[in-house]
Design a protein around this motif. Structure first.
Motif, PDB file in Angstrom:
ATOM      1  N   ASP A 127     -11.175  -1.480  38.666  1.00 22.00           N
ATOM      2  CA  ASP A 127     -12.264  -2.443  38.737  1.00 22.00           C
ATOM      3  C   ASP A 127     -11.667  -3.831  38.546  1.00 22.00           C
ATOM      4  N   THR A 128     -12.423  -4.837  38.902  1.00 21.90           N
ATOM      5  CA  THR A 128     -12.036  -6.209  38.625  1.00 21.90           C
ATOM      6  C   THR A 128     -12.409  -6.509  37.184  1.00 21.90           C
ATOM      7  N   LEU A 129     -11.439  -6.957  36.414  1.00 20.09           N
ATOM      8  CA  LEU A 129     -11.675  -7.317  35.017  1.00 20.09           C
ATOM      9  C   LEU A 129     -11.793  -8.830  34.942  1.00 20.09           C
ATOM     10  N   GLU A 130     -13.002  -9.297  34.763  1.00 15.78           N
ATOM     11  CA  GLU A 130     -13.279 -10.735  34.757  1.00 15.78           C
ATOM     12  C   GLU A 130     -12.929 -11.392  33.421  1.00 15.78           C
ATOM     13  N   THR A 131     -13.031 -10.634  32.334  1.00 12.96           N
ATOM     14  CA  THR A 131     -12.784 -11.211  31.017  1.00 12.96           C
ATOM     15  C   THR A 131     -11.312 -11.065  30.639  1.00 12.96           C
ATOM     16  N   GLU A 132     -10.906 -11.832  29.666  1.00 14.09           N
ATOM     17  CA  GLU A 132      -9.542 -11.758  29.147  1.00 14.09           C
ATOM     18  C   GLU A 132      -9.359 -10.414  28.443  1.00 14.09           C
ATOM     19  N   THR A 133      -8.250  -9.759  28.690  1.00  8.62           N
ATOM     20  CA  THR A 133      -7.943  -8.487  28.038  1.00  8.62           C
ATOM     21  C   THR A 133      -6.657  -8.640  27.240  1.00  8.62           C
ATOM     22  N   PHE A 134      -6.449  -7.735  26.271  1.00 10.79           N
ATOM     23  CA  PHE A 134      -5.267  -7.817  25.428  1.00 10.79           C
ATOM     24  C   PHE A 134      -3.999  -7.771  26.274  1.00 10.79           C
ATOM     25  N   LEU A 135      -3.943  -6.837  27.217  1.00 16.72           N
ATOM     26  CA  LEU A 135      -2.847  -6.774  28.189  1.00 16.72           C
ATOM     27  C   LEU A 135      -3.435  -7.099  29.558  1.00 16.72           C
ATOM     28  N   PRO A 136      -2.789  -7.965  30.327  1.00 21.46           N
ATOM     29  CA  PRO A 136      -3.367  -8.394  31.599  1.00 21.46           C
ATOM     30  C   PRO A 136      -3.672  -7.216  32.539  1.00 21.46           C
ATOM     31  N   GLY A 137      -4.909  -7.226  33.053  1.00 21.82           N
ATOM     32  CA  GLY A 137      -5.307  -6.248  34.054  1.00 21.82           C
ATOM     33  C   GLY A 137      -5.563  -4.859  33.537  1.00 21.82           C
ATOM     34  N   LEU A 138      -5.827  -4.730  32.244  1.00 24.20           N
ATOM     35  CA  LEU A 138      -5.914  -3.392  31.665  1.00 24.20           C
ATOM     36  C   LEU A 138      -6.784  -3.409  30.420  1.00 24.20           C
ATOM     37  N   CYS A 139      -7.677  -2.437  30.307  1.00 27.60           N
ATOM     38  CA  CYS A 139      -8.417  -2.265  29.061  1.00 27.60           C
ATOM     39  C   CYS A 139      -8.798  -0.799  28.890  1.00 27.60           C
ATOM     40  N   LEU A 140      -9.082  -0.454  27.662  1.00 26.16           N
ATOM     41  CA  LEU A 140      -9.505   0.904  27.343  1.00 26.16           C
ATOM     42  C   LEU A 140     -10.983   1.067  27.650  1.00 26.16           C
ATOM     43  N   GLN A 141     -11.356   2.291  27.960  1.00 26.15           N
ATOM     44  CA  GLN A 141     -12.758   2.677  28.080  1.00 26.15           C
ATOM     45  C   GLN A 141     -12.861   4.065  27.464  1.00 26.15           C
ATOM     46  N   PRO A 142     -14.039   4.537  27.151  1.00 29.74           N
ATOM     47  CA  PRO A 142     -14.128   5.881  26.580  1.00 29.74           C
ATOM     48  C   PRO A 142     -13.411   6.912  27.461  1.00 29.74           C
ATOM     49  N   GLY A 143     -12.397   7.538  26.877  1.00 29.10           N
ATOM     50  CA  GLY A 143     -11.650   8.595  27.563  1.00 29.10           C
ATOM     51  C   GLY A 143     -10.606   8.144  28.548  1.00 29.10           C
ATOM     52  N   GLY A 144     -10.356   6.848  28.653  1.00 29.93           N
ATOM     53  CA  GLY A 144      -9.363   6.425  29.630  1.00 29.93           C
ATOM     54  C   GLY A 144      -9.154   4.932  29.714  1.00 29.93           C
ATOM     55  N   LEU A 145      -8.711   4.508  30.894  1.00 30.15           N
ATOM     56  CA  LEU A 145      -8.331   3.125  31.131  1.00 30.15           C
ATOM     57  C   LEU A 145      -9.068   2.558  32.332  1.00 30.15           C
ATOM     58  N   VAL A 146      -9.294   1.259  32.303  1.00 29.87           N
ATOM     59  CA  VAL A 146      -9.761   0.516  33.464  1.00 29.87           C
ATOM     60  C   VAL A 146      -8.601  -0.391  33.866  1.00 29.87           C
ATOM     61  N   VAL A 147      -8.245  -0.361  35.143  1.00 28.05           N
ATOM     62  CA  VAL A 147      -7.119  -1.132  35.650  1.00 28.05           C
ATOM     63  C   VAL A 147      -7.605  -2.082  36.731  1.00 28.05           C
TER      64      VAL A 147
END
Length: 173
Positions: free
Chosen positions: A36-56
């Protein structure tokens, strides 16, 4: 093939070979990986956790090894915690060490150099020291053993199996 399946293939192709191998591995062990497109700032660029996995976000992901590091955070928490995980792994240093130790083992399992995870742009200049720590079987192994994910050399020999960085299982129960 439907449009969403084609988009998925295109997004994986955008990531490059190392990241593609990592995504396939994460899915094989039971973690979800969505794009997905991550519009907000994340701890690591282009990557965040979600329940049970990752969004890239393939356009913003800078380092493929960050996928393994963040997956390591999910791997070392319980299944119930994984199912309810938030976008950020938090600041528990024990879990950070566990995630690093896990991600080193995962890189070795995938035949990737540890520098893919422990790249010079992360870990506050300590990447090479961390590689040496995890290569020497010391830091983090007792924690992963307590979580029943791996065995140290002594216990592996007693059970006739391979020690860390070989893993007995990839996700904490």
């Amino acid at each position: 093939m439907d449009t969403s399946a084609m988009q998925e293939i295109e997004r994986i192709a955008e990531l490059g070979d190392e990241a593609r191998r990592i995504v396939e591995f994460l899915r094989e062990i039971g973690l979800t990986v969505s794009f997905d497109t991550l519009e907000t700032e994340t701890f690591l660029p282009g990557l965040c956790l979600q329940p049970g996995g990752l969004v890239v976000d393939p356009k913003r992901l800078m380092f493929p090894g960050d996928l393994l590091h963040e997956a390591g955070h999910l791997a070392v928490i319980t299944a119930a915690e994984r199912a309810a995980s938030a976008a950020n792994a938090g600041s528990d240093m024990g879990m950070e060490i566990g995630a690093q130790c896990w991600s080193y083992a995962a890189a070795i399992h995938l035949g990737l150099p540890p520098e893919v995870v422990f790249h010079p742009h992360g870990y506050r200049g300590s990447a090479s020291n961390l590689i040496q720590n995890y290569r020497s079987d010391g830091v983090g192994v007792p924690l992963l053993q307590w979580m029943r994910l791996t065995l140290d050399a002594k216990n592996a020999a007693e059970q006739g199996t391979n020690p860390y960085p070989a893993m007995q299982r990839w996700l904490r129960a």
